[in-house]
Motif scaffolding. Structure first.
Motif, PDB file in Angstrom:
ATOM      1  N   ALA A 115      -4.494   3.678  -0.611  1.00  0.00           N
ATOM      2  CA  ALA A 115      -5.482   3.345  -1.642  1.00  0.00           C
ATOM      3  C   ALA A 115      -5.668   1.842  -1.752  1.00  0.00           C
ATOM      4  CB  ALA A 115      -5.058   3.930  -2.986  1.00  0.00           C
ATOM      5  N   TRP A 116      -4.581   1.079  -1.608  1.00  0.00           N
ATOM      6  CA  TRP A 116      -4.657  -0.375  -1.773  1.00  0.00           C
ATOM      7  C   TRP A 116      -5.156  -1.083  -0.525  1.00  0.00           C
ATOM      8  CZ3 TRP A 116      -1.479  -4.901  -0.538  1.00  0.00           C
ATOM      9  CH2 TRP A 116      -1.801  -6.021  -1.338  1.00  0.00           C
ATOM     10  N   THR A 117      -4.825  -0.536   0.651  1.00  0.00           N
ATOM     11  CA  THR A 117      -5.170  -1.230   1.903  1.00  0.00           C
ATOM     12  C   THR A 117      -6.374  -0.645   2.623  1.00  0.00           C
ATOM     13  OG1 THR A 117      -3.731   0.179   3.266  1.00  0.00           O
ATOM     14  CG2 THR A 117      -2.739  -1.787   2.248  1.00  0.00           C
ATOM     15  N   VAL A 125       8.730  -4.929  -7.669  1.00  0.00           N
ATOM     16  CA  VAL A 125       7.609  -4.288  -8.358  1.00  0.00           C
ATOM     17  C   VAL A 125       7.546  -2.820  -7.958  1.00  0.00           C
ATOM     18  CG1 VAL A 125       5.087  -4.172  -8.536  1.00  0.00           C
ATOM     19  CG2 VAL A 125       6.244  -6.391  -8.626  1.00  0.00           C
ATOM     20  N   ASP A 126       7.392  -1.968  -8.946  1.00  0.00           N
ATOM     21  CA  ASP A 126       7.210  -0.532  -8.732  1.00  0.00           C
ATOM     22  C   ASP A 126       5.785  -0.192  -9.128  1.00  0.00           C
ATOM     23  OD1 ASP A 126       7.474   2.254  -8.582  1.00  0.00           O
ATOM     24  OD2 ASP A 126       8.203   2.379 -10.647  1.00  0.00           O
ATOM     25  N   VAL A 127       5.012   0.348  -8.204  1.00  0.00           N
ATOM     26  CA  VAL A 127       3.599   0.592  -8.490  1.00  0.00           C
ATOM     27  C   VAL A 127       3.224   2.011  -8.074  1.00  0.00           C
ATOM     28  CG1 VAL A 127       2.911  -0.494  -6.302  1.00  0.00           C
ATOM     29  CG2 VAL A 127       1.239  -0.202  -8.107  1.00  0.00           C
ATOM     30  N   GLU A 128       2.573   2.736  -8.988  1.00  0.00           N
ATOM     31  CA  GLU A 128       2.137   4.100  -8.719  1.00  0.00           C
ATOM     32  C   GLU A 128       0.732   4.143  -8.144  1.00  0.00           C
ATOM     33  OE1 GLU A 128       2.479   5.783 -12.571  1.00  0.00           O
ATOM     34  OE2 GLU A 128       4.642   6.123 -12.446  1.00  0.00           O
ATOM     35  N   ARG A 129      -0.113   3.237  -8.599  1.00  0.00           N
ATOM     36  CA  ARG A 129      -1.509   3.211  -8.162  1.00  0.00           C
ATOM     37  C   ARG A 129      -2.061   1.811  -8.386  1.00  0.00           C
ATOM     38  NH1 ARG A 129      -4.378   3.352 -12.955  1.00  0.00           N
ATOM     39  NH2 ARG A 129      -3.298   4.273 -14.746  1.00  0.00           N
ATOM     40  N   PRO A 130      -3.199   1.463  -7.775  1.00  0.00           N
ATOM     41  CA  PRO A 130      -3.791   0.152  -8.031  1.00  0.00           C
ATOM     42  C   PRO A 130      -4.068  -0.039  -9.512  1.00  0.00           C
ATOM     43  CG  PRO A 130      -4.815   1.169  -6.113  1.00  0.00           C
ATOM     44  CD  PRO A 130      -3.945   2.221  -6.740  1.00  0.00           C
ATOM     45  N   ARG A 131      -3.614  -1.162 -10.042  1.00  0.00           N
ATOM     46  CA  ARG A 131      -3.763  -1.441 -11.466  1.00  0.00           C
ATOM     47  C   ARG A 131      -4.281  -2.858 -11.682  1.00  0.00           C
ATOM     48  NH1 ARG A 131      -1.067   1.991 -15.002  1.00  0.00           N
ATOM     49  NH2 ARG A 131       0.423   3.449 -14.069  1.00  0.00           N
ATOM     50  N   ALA A 135      -6.095   1.644   4.829  1.00  0.00           N
ATOM     51  CA  ALA A 135      -5.620   2.045   6.148  1.00  0.00           C
ATOM     52  C   ALA A 135      -5.686   3.561   6.302  1.00  0.00           C
ATOM     53  CB  ALA A 135      -4.191   1.554   6.367  1.00  0.00           C
ATOM     54  N   SER A 136      -5.751   4.028   7.544  1.00  0.00           N
ATOM     55  CA  SER A 136      -5.947   5.457   7.803  1.00  0.00           C
ATOM     56  C   SER A 136      -4.672   6.277   7.684  1.00  0.00           C
ATOM     57  CB  SER A 136      -6.538   5.653   9.210  1.00  0.00           C
ATOM     58  OG  SER A 136      -5.690   5.069  10.201  1.00  0.00           O
ATOM     59  N   THR A 137      -3.501   5.651   7.796  1.00  0.00           N
ATOM     60  CA  THR A 137      -2.230   6.360   7.667  1.00  0.00           C
ATOM     61  C   THR A 137      -1.265   5.528   6.831  1.00  0.00           C
ATOM     62  OG1 THR A 137      -1.199   5.369   9.628  1.00  0.00           O
ATOM     63  CG2 THR A 137      -2.522   7.375   9.974  1.00  0.00           C
ATOM     64  N   ILE A 138      -0.217   6.170   6.326  1.00  0.00           N
ATOM     65  CA  ILE A 138       0.780   5.437   5.547  1.00  0.00           C
ATOM     66  C   ILE A 138       1.487   4.376   6.387  1.00  0.00           C
ATOM     67  CG2 ILE A 138       2.993   5.657   4.344  1.00  0.00           C
ATOM     68  CD1 ILE A 138       1.999   8.235   3.122  1.00  0.00           C
ATOM     69  N   PRO A 139       1.938   4.684   7.619  1.00  0.00           N
ATOM     70  CA  PRO A 139       2.597   3.641   8.418  1.00  0.00           C
ATOM     71  C   PRO A 139       1.706   2.421   8.653  1.00  0.00           C
ATOM     72  CG  PRO A 139       3.023   5.791   9.362  1.00  0.00           C
ATOM     73  CD  PRO A 139       2.000   5.999   8.297  1.00  0.00           C
ATOM     74  N   ARG A 140       0.440   2.652   8.979  1.00  0.00           N
ATOM     75  CA  ARG A 140      -0.488   1.533   9.178  1.00  0.00           C
ATOM     76  C   ARG A 140      -0.666   0.755   7.875  1.00  0.00           C
ATOM     77  NH1 ARG A 140      -3.917   1.611  13.513  1.00  0.00           N
ATOM     78  NH2 ARG A 140      -5.657   0.863  12.261  1.00  0.00           N
ATOM     79  N   ALA A 141      -0.676   1.480   6.774  1.00  0.00           N
ATOM     80  CA  ALA A 141      -0.809   0.813   5.477  1.00  0.00           C
ATOM     81  C   ALA A 141       0.402  -0.072   5.194  1.00  0.00           C
ATOM     82  CB  ALA A 141      -0.980   1.850   4.375  1.00  0.00           C
ATOM     83  N   LEU A 142       1.601   0.357   5.603  1.00  0.00           N
ATOM     84  CA  LEU A 142       2.790  -0.462   5.389  1.00  0.00           C
ATOM     85  C   LEU A 142       2.704  -1.771   6.171  1.00  0.00           C
ATOM     86  CD1 LEU A 142       5.697   2.173   5.382  1.00  0.00           C
ATOM     87  CD2 LEU A 142       4.392   1.240   3.462  1.00  0.00           C
ATOM     88  N   VAL A 143       2.209  -1.699   7.398  1.00  0.00           N
ATOM     89  CA  VAL A 143       1.997  -2.933   8.173  1.00  0.00           C
ATOM     90  C   VAL A 143       0.984  -3.822   7.466  1.00  0.00           C
ATOM     91  CG1 VAL A 143       1.086  -3.886  10.331  1.00  0.00           C
ATOM     92  CG2 VAL A 143       2.623  -1.914  10.394  1.00  0.00           C
ATOM     93  N   SER A 144      -0.093  -3.221   6.970  1.00  0.00           N
ATOM     94  CA  SER A 144      -1.121  -3.988   6.271  1.00  0.00           C
ATOM     95  C   SER A 144      -0.557  -4.670   5.035  1.00  0.00           C
ATOM     96  CB  SER A 144      -2.282  -3.070   5.877  1.00  0.00           C
ATOM     97  OG  SER A 144      -3.286  -3.787   5.194  1.00  0.00           O
ATOM     98  N   ILE A 145       0.284  -3.961   4.275  1.00  0.00           N
ATOM     99  CA  ILE A 145       0.903  -4.553   3.080  1.00  0.00           C
ATOM    100  C   ILE A 145       1.745  -5.757   3.465  1.00  0.00           C
ATOM    101  CG2 ILE A 145       2.669  -4.151   1.308  1.00  0.00           C
ATOM    102  CD1 ILE A 145       1.579  -1.285   1.059  1.00  0.00           C
ATOM    103  N   MET A 146       2.529  -5.625   4.533  1.00  0.00           N
ATOM    104  CA  MET A 146       3.384  -6.730   4.971  1.00  0.00           C
ATOM    105  C   MET A 146       2.556  -7.927   5.450  1.00  0.00           C
ATOM    106  SD  MET A 146       6.668  -6.527   4.681  1.00  0.00           S
ATOM    107  CE  MET A 146       8.114  -5.474   4.634  1.00  0.00           C
TER     108      MET A 146
END
Length: 369
Positions: free
Chosen positions: A202-204, A174-180, A206-217
């Motif tokens: 935007a989706w998680t 899945v390729d996603v630009e923004r929450p849809r 989280a305060s930073t991109i790296p933290r957001a990646l952990v949250s996504i996983m």
């Protein structure tokens, strides 16, 4: 896997993609027009567009055999769009053609001074719904596919197709630009996720991109990897591993990424990527993921050579589709995708600059077995 003087051709190179196609009307201007003013174009072109159409065109040029599912109208624009896709070797037999309505199109203004582009999108009518796609056609489209790709357009139909791909054990990207709309139904079925710089936080929340990646996983344990694209700053990838060792210490992902970024090679204009050993990455208050972190650089393009950034993200995705089918090492995959995305910025439109698998530098990414 067969090869010649280009990228190797995977044993199974059939992929299926569902999402947006359309016609792009591209106008290049010296500077972006001011309100209530008149401007002259310095260049103009009409070309096929849409995230899925662009990504599959890229994948086809790199050696895959894409099948596309989408919807257009039976108008001159729609017919030209199909002819263009077929000329690239894309199977268009699963495109739904409406007798009435309009094919999607975009006005795109490219500013020569700032090297930016502004898109004005007009949706096609009528929109595609699950009932437009007979089950027999859907099963034919998915038959033998190595991978299924979605750009999260027409969410109701996307989820309908994704469920069938999931049942048939076809991996989903899945390729996603923004929450849809529809994203919450689609992402739990996803094996590979590519997203824009703004999406993870935007989706998680989280305060930073790296933290957001952990949250996504953590939220999506099925994911094999998540990639966030950062434009001229390259990309970050978090790859999940399942063969966990209980002896590994936990490390903070923010500080780890900061350390990894210092290892970037800024001396070369060509894309590079580096990776850390497999470990457990943590984000306080979010959780932890056992995996490997990668950071990729973008190809440096002289300002004078940048023509149009339209479709650069789609080109990146198309190269990732190829890399998954070809089982490329992730470091090679990220460097190839970054190069392909950059190459596409040297021509007007989302497809004109897409390279072919036999081009010398593209071919240099072929594994040396």
């Amino acid at each position: 896997m067969s090869s010649d003087h280009g990228l190797p051709i995977p044993e199974n190179r059939i992929i299926v993609g569902f999402g947006g196609v359309g016609v792009d009307l591209l106008a290049t201007v010296a500077t972006f027009p001011k309100p209530d003013s008149k401007n002259r174009t310095t260049d103009f072109m009409v070309q096929g567009g849409g995230n899925t159409g662009n990504a599959l065109t890229c994948a086809a040029r790199l050696g895959l055999k894409p099948r596309i599912i989408s919807k257009i109208a039976n108008d001159p624009q729609g017919r030209a769009l199909v002819e263009e896709l077929e000329a690239e070797g894309i199977d268009t037999s699963f495109i739904v053609i409406s007798k009435e309505g309009t094919t999607p199109f975009s006005y795109i203004i490219i500013d020569n001074q700032t090297k930016t582009r502004t898109c004005i999108f007009t949706e096609g009518y009528p929109k595609m719904i699950p009932e437009d796609l007979p089950r027999s056609s859907l099963l034919s489209a998915l038959d033998g596919a190595k991978l299924a790709y979605f750009d999260v357009r027409m969410p109701e139909t996307a989820v309908f197709i994704a469920h069938e791909a999931f049942i048939r054990k076809i991996p989903i990207l899945v390729d996603v630009e923004r929450p849809r709309e529809g994203l919450y139904e689609l992402l739990p079925l996803t094996d590979y996720l590519i997203c824009s710089e703004k999406f993870p936080q935007a989706w998680t929340g989280a305060s930073t991109i790296p933290r957001a990646l952990v949250s996504i996983m953590v939220k999506l344990p099925r994911l094999k990897f998540v990639i966030v694209t950062l434009g001229k700053d390259g990309c970050i990838m978090l790859e999940q591993h399942t063969d966990e060792s209980p002896l590994l210490e936990e490390v903070d992902i923010d500080s780890t990424l900061e350390s990894l970024a210092k290892g970037k090679d800024h001396s070369t204009t060509m894309p590079t990527s580096i990776a850390l050993d497999v470990t457990r990455y943590t984000a306080e208050g979010i959780g932890s993921v056992y995996g490997r972190l990668y950071i990729g650089t973008a190809k440096k393009i002289p300002e004078s050579e940048i023509i149009d950034t339209t479709g650069a993200g789609d080109a990146f995705v198309g190269a990732i589709l190829y890399a998954i089918c070809a089982n490329l090492d992730p470091r090679i995959m990220l460097s190839l995708a970054s190069y392909v995305a950059a190459a596409n910025c040297k021509a007007l439109g989302a497809r004109k600059g897409l390279p072919y698998r036999t081009e010398p530098y593209v071919a240099s990414f072929a594994p040396r077995w």
